[in-house]
Design a protein around this motif. Sequence first.
Motif, mmCIF file in Angstrom:
data_model
loop_
_atom_site.group_PDB
_atom_site.id
_atom_site.type_symbol
_atom_site.label_atom_id
_atom_site.label_comp_id
_atom_site.label_asym_id
_atom_site.label_seq_id
_atom_site.Cartn_x
_atom_site.Cartn_y
_atom_site.Cartn_z
ATOM 1 N N LEU A 21 -8.238 15.172 24.088
ATOM 2 C CA LEU A 21 -7.473 13.954 23.819
ATOM 3 C C LEU A 21 -6.559 13.572 24.988
ATOM 4 O O LEU A 21 -6.514 12.393 25.363
ATOM 5 N N PRO A 22 -5.836 14.524 25.610
ATOM 6 C CA PRO A 22 -5.021 14.141 26.770
ATOM 7 C C PRO A 22 -5.850 13.530 27.900
ATOM 8 O O PRO A 22 -5.422 12.573 28.552
ATOM 9 N N SER A 23 -7.055 14.063 28.130
ATOM 10 C CA SER A 23 -7.908 13.498 29.180
ATOM 11 C C SER A 23 -8.452 12.132 28.774
ATOM 12 O O SER A 23 -8.659 11.258 29.624
ATOM 13 N N VAL A 125 -11.837 18.451 10.488
ATOM 14 C CA VAL A 125 -11.135 17.278 11.008
ATOM 15 C C VAL A 125 -11.371 16.046 10.142
ATOM 16 O O VAL A 125 -10.478 15.221 9.961
ATOM 17 N N ARG A 126 -12.592 15.938 9.591
ATOM 18 C CA ARG A 126 -12.896 14.793 8.731
ATOM 19 C C ARG A 126 -13.700 15.245 7.516
ATOM 20 O O ARG A 126 -14.424 16.244 7.568
ATOM 21 N N SER A 127 -13.579 14.487 6.441
ATOM 22 C CA SER A 127 -14.292 14.807 5.209
ATOM 23 C C SER A 127 -15.701 14.233 5.256
ATOM 24 O O SER A 127 -16.062 13.498 6.182
ATOM 25 N N GLU A 128 -16.501 14.549 4.248
ATOM 26 C CA GLU A 128 -17.858 14.012 4.180
ATOM 27 C C GLU A 128 -17.856 12.499 4.037
ATOM 28 O O GLU A 128 -18.809 11.824 4.416
ATOM 29 N N SER A 129 -16.775 11.962 3.491
ATOM 30 C CA SER A 129 -16.648 10.504 3.343
ATOM 31 C C SER A 129 -16.019 9.863 4.579
ATOM 32 O O SER A 129 -15.666 8.684 4.568
ATOM 33 N N LEU A 130 -15.877 10.659 5.659
ATOM 34 C CA LEU A 130 -15.338 10.218 6.952
ATOM 35 C C LEU A 130 -13.843 9.908 6.907
ATOM 36 O O LEU A 130 -13.326 9.180 7.765
ATOM 37 N N ALA A 131 -13.161 10.466 5.950
ATOM 38 C CA ALA A 131 -11.705 10.326 5.897
ATOM 39 C C ALA A 131 -11.074 11.404 6.775
ATOM 40 O O ALA A 131 -11.567 12.536 6.831
ATOM 41 N N PRO A 132 -9.994 11.083 7.487
ATOM 42 C CA PRO A 132 -9.347 12.091 8.342
ATOM 43 C C PRO A 132 -8.677 13.184 7.515
ATOM 44 O O PRO A 132 -7.949 12.897 6.561
ATOM 45 N N LEU A 133 -8.928 14.430 7.859
ATOM 46 C CA LEU A 133 -8.271 15.560 7.206
ATOM 47 C C LEU A 133 -7.021 15.971 7.972
ATOM 48 O O LEU A 133 -6.178 16.703 7.449
ATOM 49 N N LEU A 134 -6.938 15.514 9.216
ATOM 50 C CA LEU A 134 -5.769 15.754 10.055
ATOM 51 C C LEU A 134 -5.395 14.447 10.739
ATOM 52 O O LEU A 134 -6.279 13.718 11.197
ATOM 53 N N ASN A 135 -4.104 14.148 10.796
ATOM 54 C CA ASN A 135 -3.718 13.000 11.605
ATOM 55 C C ASN A 135 -3.633 13.450 13.065
ATOM 56 O O ASN A 135 -3.819 14.638 13.377
ATOM 57 N N LEU A 136 -3.361 12.526 13.959
ATOM 58 C CA LEU A 136 -3.379 12.844 15.383
ATOM 59 C C LEU A 136 -2.383 13.942 15.732
ATOM 60 O O LEU A 136 -2.715 14.892 16.456
ATOM 61 N N GLN A 137 -1.173 13.835 15.228
ATOM 62 C CA GLN A 137 -0.149 14.821 15.542
ATOM 63 C C GLN A 137 -0.541 16.208 15.041
ATOM 64 O O GLN A 137 -0.367 17.218 15.735
ATOM 65 N N GLU A 138 -1.106 16.258 13.838
ATOM 66 C CA GLU A 138 -1.533 17.540 13.272
ATOM 67 C C GLU A 138 -2.668 18.151 14.091
ATOM 68 O O GLU A 138 -2.706 19.371 14.305
ATOM 69 N N ALA A 139 -3.589 17.309 14.544
ATOM 70 C CA ALA A 139 -4.711 17.800 15.350
ATOM 71 C C ALA A 139 -4.224 18.372 16.677
ATOM 72 O O ALA A 139 -4.694 19.427 17.128
ATOM 73 N N LEU A 140 -3.260 17.692 17.298
ATOM 74 C CA LEU A 140 -2.725 18.171 18.573
ATOM 75 C C LEU A 140 -1.942 19.464 18.390
ATOM 76 O O LEU A 140 -2.005 20.366 19.228
ATOM 77 N N GLU A 141 -1.207 19.560 17.294
ATOM 78 C CA GLU A 141 -0.437 20.779 17.038
ATOM 79 C C GLU A 141 -1.353 21.964 16.734
ATOM 80 O O GLU A 141 -1.077 23.096 17.143
ATOM 81 N N LYS A 142 -2.448 21.715 16.033
ATOM 82 C CA LYS A 142 -3.350 22.794 15.640
ATOM 83 C C LYS A 142 -4.261 23.236 16.782
ATOM 84 O O LYS A 142 -4.482 24.438 16.985
ATOM 85 N N TYR A 143 -4.795 22.264 17.531
ATOM 86 C CA TYR A 143 -5.804 22.586 18.543
ATOM 87 C C TYR A 143 -5.337 22.383 19.989
ATOM 88 O O TYR A 143 -5.836 23.055 20.898
ATOM 89 N N GLY A 144 -4.438 21.436 20.199
ATOM 90 C CA GLY A 144 -3.987 21.158 21.558
ATOM 91 C C GLY A 144 -5.136 20.793 22.482
ATOM 92 O O GLY A 144 -6.033 20.023 22.120
ATOM 93 N N THR A 146 -7.593 22.555 23.316
ATOM 94 C CA THR A 146 -8.861 23.239 23.022
ATOM 95 C C THR A 146 -9.787 22.338 22.210
ATOM 96 O O THR A 146 -10.959 22.670 22.024
ATOM 97 N N LEU A 147 -9.286 21.208 21.734
ATOM 98 C CA LEU A 147 -10.106 20.285 20.940
ATOM 99 C C LEU A 147 -10.808 19.292 21.858
ATOM 100 O O LEU A 147 -10.172 18.625 22.671
ATOM 101 N N VAL A 148 -12.142 19.215 21.735
ATOM 102 C CA VAL A 148 -12.904 18.246 22.520
ATOM 103 C C VAL A 148 -13.759 17.394 21.592
ATOM 104 O O VAL A 148 -14.210 17.852 20.540
ATOM 105 N N VAL A 149 -13.943 16.153 21.995
ATOM 106 C CA VAL A 149 -14.802 15.219 21.268
ATOM 107 C C VAL A 149 -16.093 15.081 22.063
ATOM 108 O O VAL A 149 -16.059 14.849 23.280
ATOM 109 N N VAL A 150 -17.232 15.240 21.392
ATOM 110 C CA VAL A 150 -18.532 15.235 22.060
ATOM 111 C C VAL A 150 -19.446 14.203 21.408
ATOM 112 O O VAL A 150 -19.569 14.159 20.180
#
Length: 263
Positions: A21-23, A125-144, A146-150
């Motif tokens: 996300l930072p990149s 990160v997301r449910s089967e219905s494509l709803a977010p399970l983590l907001n952006l701040q939570e995702a950054l705090e949990k993964y920093g 180490t999280l990549v989008v592919v």
Amino acid sequence: MEPLSIVEDEVVLEGLDGITLPSLWLRLEDRKPAFPLKLDDLSKDFIWKSLIVNTDLRFFQLPKKRGDVVLFDRFKNIEGEPDFDNTQKFSDKDIYPIFITPENKDGILGSCAFLQKRTDVTQDVRSESLAPLLNLQEALEKYGRTLVVVASQVLRFRTLIGIESDPDLKLNDDSFCLLERVGRARWQGELQKDLHGGTFKVDARKLHYLRKALVKHGLITMQPYVTRLYTGQQQNSILLLLKRFHVDRGLELCCIWKEVINY
């Protein structure tokens, strides 16, 4: 392009390695033409939600943090000569070492050092219905970092070859990795001397063979590039660009070089 299409495009261009996300924020800030949204907390949250609902994207956790992408402008100090770099002060830091993915049953192509070691966390990160399970701040705090989008293989392949190319085109592993590398460089392109001398660690003849296949199918373009070394000597090379990022800087020297590089 619409803002969310641009976001997807930046994820795709980063290749099989994915993008943190930072990149992603850095890439969007450096986007040309400029990204139409101001990157603040609200827009970043909006972008995060768009990533979540995009089924062509998946989320992975790397085994260790990745540094931010290093941006530069190789054309900044050109002094009236075609693609003439007078400083050669580009960063040697490479957060994407080449690790060519061998043929596999899933048809995945590209370079990724942690393909077998990263963990798919899409379901966290997301449910089967494509709803977010983590907001952006939570995702950054949990993964920093180490999280990549592919992006999916289909989306990455289609973006790299362009809409005018045959979607059934076949490329071998090495050629696709070269195409991916050139695509990631966007408007800056990749110097052939840097690719065979360091990035790919292959001799010039093999890289010429890989390049020739991409040029044959009209996927990349070539143009002369001259570097002045610290010793004062000039070093000639070839700048490779994805077709969509090609800018014709043709002057008399370019005309001479075209005869050489097309040989």
